[in-house]
Design a protein around this motif. Structure first.
Motif, PDB file in Angstrom:
ATOM      1  N   TYR A   7       0.841  -1.191   0.000  1.00  0.00           N
ATOM      2  CA  TYR A   7       0.000   0.000   0.000  1.00  0.00           C
ATOM      3  C   TYR A   7       0.876   1.241   0.000  1.00  0.00           C
ATOM      4  CZ  TYR A   7      -3.810  -3.149   1.113  1.00  0.00           C
ATOM      5  OH  TYR A   7      -4.730  -4.163   1.075  1.00  0.00           O
ATOM      6  N   SER A   8       0.375   2.321  -0.591  1.00  0.00           N
ATOM      7  CA  SER A   8       1.101   3.591  -0.645  1.00  0.00           C
ATOM      8  C   SER A   8       0.698   4.522   0.485  1.00  0.00           C
ATOM      9  CB  SER A   8       0.835   4.287  -1.972  1.00  0.00           C
ATOM     10  OG  SER A   8       1.247   3.489  -3.039  1.00  0.00           O
ATOM     11  N   LEU A   9      -0.516   4.322   1.016  1.00  0.00           N
ATOM     12  CA  LEU A   9      -1.065   5.219   2.027  1.00  0.00           C
ATOM     13  C   LEU A   9      -2.164   4.476   2.783  1.00  0.00           C
ATOM     14  CD1 LEU A   9      -1.275   8.247   3.045  1.00  0.00           C
ATOM     15  CD2 LEU A   9      -3.066   8.519   1.341  1.00  0.00           C
ATOM     16  N   ILE A  10      -2.233   4.702   4.093  1.00  0.00           N
ATOM     17  CA  ILE A  10      -3.303   4.118   4.904  1.00  0.00           C
ATOM     18  C   ILE A  10      -4.162   5.251   5.437  1.00  0.00           C
ATOM     19  CG2 ILE A  10      -3.863   2.819   7.001  1.00  0.00           C
ATOM     20  CD1 ILE A  10      -1.100   1.418   6.648  1.00  0.00           C
ATOM     21  N   LEU A  11      -5.473   5.196   5.155  1.00  0.00           N
ATOM     22  CA  LEU A  11      -6.448   6.119   5.745  1.00  0.00           C
ATOM     23  C   LEU A  11      -7.067   5.359   6.912  1.00  0.00           C
ATOM     24  CD1 LEU A  11      -8.149   7.503   2.518  1.00  0.00           C
ATOM     25  CD2 LEU A  11      -6.365   8.579   3.893  1.00  0.00           C
ATOM     26  N   MET A  12      -6.756   5.780   8.131  1.00  0.00           N
ATOM     27  CA  MET A  12      -7.129   5.028   9.330  1.00  0.00           C
ATOM     28  C   MET A  12      -8.282   5.698  10.069  1.00  0.00           C
ATOM     29  SD  MET A  12      -6.407   2.356  11.220  1.00  0.00           S
ATOM     30  CE  MET A  12      -4.748   1.850  10.784  1.00  0.00           C
ATOM     31  N   ASP A  13      -9.412   5.009  10.132  1.00  0.00           N
ATOM     32  CA  ASP A  13     -10.520   5.480  10.948  1.00  0.00           C
ATOM     33  C   ASP A  13     -10.108   5.316  12.407  1.00  0.00           C
ATOM     34  OD1 ASP A  13     -12.975   6.133  12.076  1.00  0.00           O
ATOM     35  OD2 ASP A  13     -14.115   4.920  10.657  1.00  0.00           O
ATOM     36  N   LEU A  14     -10.439   6.283  13.235  1.00  0.00           N
ATOM     37  CA  LEU A  14     -10.035   6.198  14.641  1.00  0.00           C
ATOM     38  C   LEU A  14     -10.969   5.337  15.475  1.00  0.00           C
ATOM     39  CD1 LEU A  14      -8.855   9.855  15.339  1.00  0.00           C
ATOM     40  CD2 LEU A  14      -7.505   7.865  14.650  1.00  0.00           C
ATOM     41  N   ARG A  15     -12.235   5.289  15.115  1.00  0.00           N
ATOM     42  CA  ARG A  15     -13.214   4.539  15.908  1.00  0.00           C
ATOM     43  C   ARG A  15     -13.672   3.315  15.136  1.00  0.00           C
ATOM     44  NH1 ARG A  15     -11.675   6.548  20.370  1.00  0.00           N
ATOM     45  NH2 ARG A  15     -11.977   8.777  20.549  1.00  0.00           N
ATOM     46  N   MET A  16     -13.129   2.157  15.521  1.00  0.00           N
ATOM     47  CA  MET A  16     -13.501   0.896  14.890  1.00  0.00           C
ATOM     48  C   MET A  16     -13.763  -0.126  15.993  1.00  0.00           C
ATOM     49  SD  MET A  16     -10.648   0.692  11.841  1.00  0.00           S
ATOM     50  CE  MET A  16      -9.278   0.543  12.977  1.00  0.00           C
ATOM     51  N   PRO A  17     -14.571  -1.138  15.688  1.00  0.00           N
ATOM     52  CA  PRO A  17     -14.795  -2.183  16.692  1.00  0.00           C
ATOM     53  C   PRO A  17     -13.539  -3.037  16.869  1.00  0.00           C
ATOM     54  CG  PRO A  17     -15.881  -2.740  14.630  1.00  0.00           C
ATOM     55  CD  PRO A  17     -15.313  -1.356  14.467  1.00  0.00           C
ATOM     56  N   VAL A  18     -13.425  -3.682  17.975  1.00  0.00           N
ATOM     57  CA  VAL A  18     -12.340  -4.600  18.347  1.00  0.00           C
ATOM     58  C   VAL A  18     -11.039  -3.841  18.612  1.00  0.00           C
ATOM     59  CG1 VAL A  18     -11.032  -6.678  17.777  1.00  0.00           C
ATOM     60  CG2 VAL A  18     -13.414  -6.471  17.016  1.00  0.00           C
ATOM     61  N   MET A  19     -10.461  -3.195  17.591  1.00  0.00           N
ATOM     62  CA  MET A  19      -9.220  -2.444  17.762  1.00  0.00           C
ATOM     63  C   MET A  19      -9.413  -1.072  17.123  1.00  0.00           C
ATOM     64  SD  MET A  19      -5.366  -3.161  16.295  1.00  0.00           S
ATOM     65  CE  MET A  19      -5.255  -4.760  17.055  1.00  0.00           C
ATOM     66  N   ASP A  20      -9.238  -0.001  17.908  1.00  0.00           N
ATOM     67  CA  ASP A  20      -9.432   1.329  17.327  1.00  0.00           C
ATOM     68  C   ASP A  20      -8.216   1.749  16.503  1.00  0.00           C
ATOM     69  OD1 ASP A  20      -7.470   2.480  19.041  1.00  0.00           O
ATOM     70  OD2 ASP A  20      -8.972   3.068  20.514  1.00  0.00           O
ATOM     71  N   GLY A  21      -8.366   2.827  15.762  1.00  0.00           N
ATOM     72  CA  GLY A  21      -7.311   3.305  14.884  1.00  0.00           C
ATOM     73  C   GLY A  21      -6.056   3.754  15.607  1.00  0.00           C
ATOM     74  N   PHE A  22      -6.206   4.208  16.842  1.00  0.00           N
ATOM     75  CA  PHE A  22      -5.040   4.600  17.633  1.00  0.00           C
ATOM     76  C   PHE A  22      -4.137   3.381  17.871  1.00  0.00           C
ATOM     77  CE2 PHE A  22      -8.360   7.601  19.142  1.00  0.00           C
ATOM     78  CZ  PHE A  22      -7.771   8.796  18.757  1.00  0.00           C
ATOM     79  N   GLU A  23      -4.770   2.307  18.345  1.00  0.00           N
ATOM     80  CA  GLU A  23      -4.024   1.094  18.654  1.00  0.00           C
ATOM     81  C   GLU A  23      -3.437   0.461  17.386  1.00  0.00           C
ATOM     82  OE1 GLU A  23      -4.673  -3.229  20.864  1.00  0.00           O
ATOM     83  OE2 GLU A  23      -6.271  -1.739  20.940  1.00  0.00           O
ATOM     84  N   ALA A  24      -4.238   0.399  16.326  1.00  0.00           N
ATOM     85  CA  ALA A  24      -3.768  -0.195  15.070  1.00  0.00           C
ATOM     86  C   ALA A  24      -2.568   0.573  14.518  1.00  0.00           C
ATOM     87  CB  ALA A  24      -4.896  -0.212  14.044  1.00  0.00           C
ATOM     88  N   THR A  25      -2.625   1.900  14.562  1.00  0.00           N
ATOM     89  CA  THR A  25      -1.523   2.711  14.043  1.00  0.00           C
ATOM     90  C   THR A  25      -0.285   2.570  14.910  1.00  0.00           C
ATOM     91  OG1 THR A  25      -3.043   4.238  12.993  1.00  0.00           O
ATOM     92  CG2 THR A  25      -0.816   5.051  13.407  1.00  0.00           C
ATOM     93  N   LYS A  26      -0.470   2.487  16.215  1.00  0.00           N
ATOM     94  CA  LYS A  26       0.678   2.295  17.106  1.00  0.00           C
ATOM     95  C   LYS A  26       1.391   0.990  16.753  1.00  0.00           C
ATOM     96  CE  LYS A  26       2.060   2.574  21.936  1.00  0.00           C
ATOM     97  NZ  LYS A  26       3.423   2.376  21.544  1.00  0.00           N
ATOM     98  N   ILE A  27       0.646  -0.056  16.501  1.00  0.00           N
ATOM     99  CA  ILE A  27       1.235  -1.347  16.123  1.00  0.00           C
ATOM    100  C   ILE A  27       1.983  -1.226  14.797  1.00  0.00           C
ATOM    101  CG2 ILE A  27       0.686  -3.705  15.370  1.00  0.00           C
ATOM    102  CD1 ILE A  27      -1.596  -3.614  17.518  1.00  0.00           C
TER     103      ILE A  27
END
Length: 86
Positions: A7-27
């Motif tokens: 992928y060239s770019l990730i558009l990350m929603d902050l509020r998602m079920p199970v794992m939010d965008g904050f946590e996903a981006t930190k990983i």
């Protein structure tokens, strides 16, 4: 240019079920597996959210709805070699 099948770019929603965008981006950012830019995309406009995104390492922060000119701006800014198709 990004590697094939990457992928060239990730558009990350902050509020998602199970794992939010904050946590996903930190990983993603902590893994050092790739240098794909991550842009926070949210309906929230609080300064607290912006600050938290900064601390985690998001490359930019945009509010919904994301219009085509804003997307073009992000692609030009964050994706090396991006060429607009029209």
């Amino acid at each position: 240019a990004p590697a094939p099948n990457m992928y060239s770019l990730i558009l990350m929603d902050l509020r998602m079920p199970v794992m939010d965008g904050f946590e996903a981006t930190k990983i993603i950012k902590d893994s050092n597996a790739c240098n794909i830019p991550v842009v926070a995309l949210t309906g929230e406009t609080s300064e607290e959210n912006r600050q938290r995104c900064n601390e985690i390492g998001f490359d930019d922060y945009k509010t919904k709805p994301l219009k085509r000119p804003q997307l073009e701006e992000l692609l030009n800014k964050l994706v090396p070699g991006y060429v607009s198709v029209g």
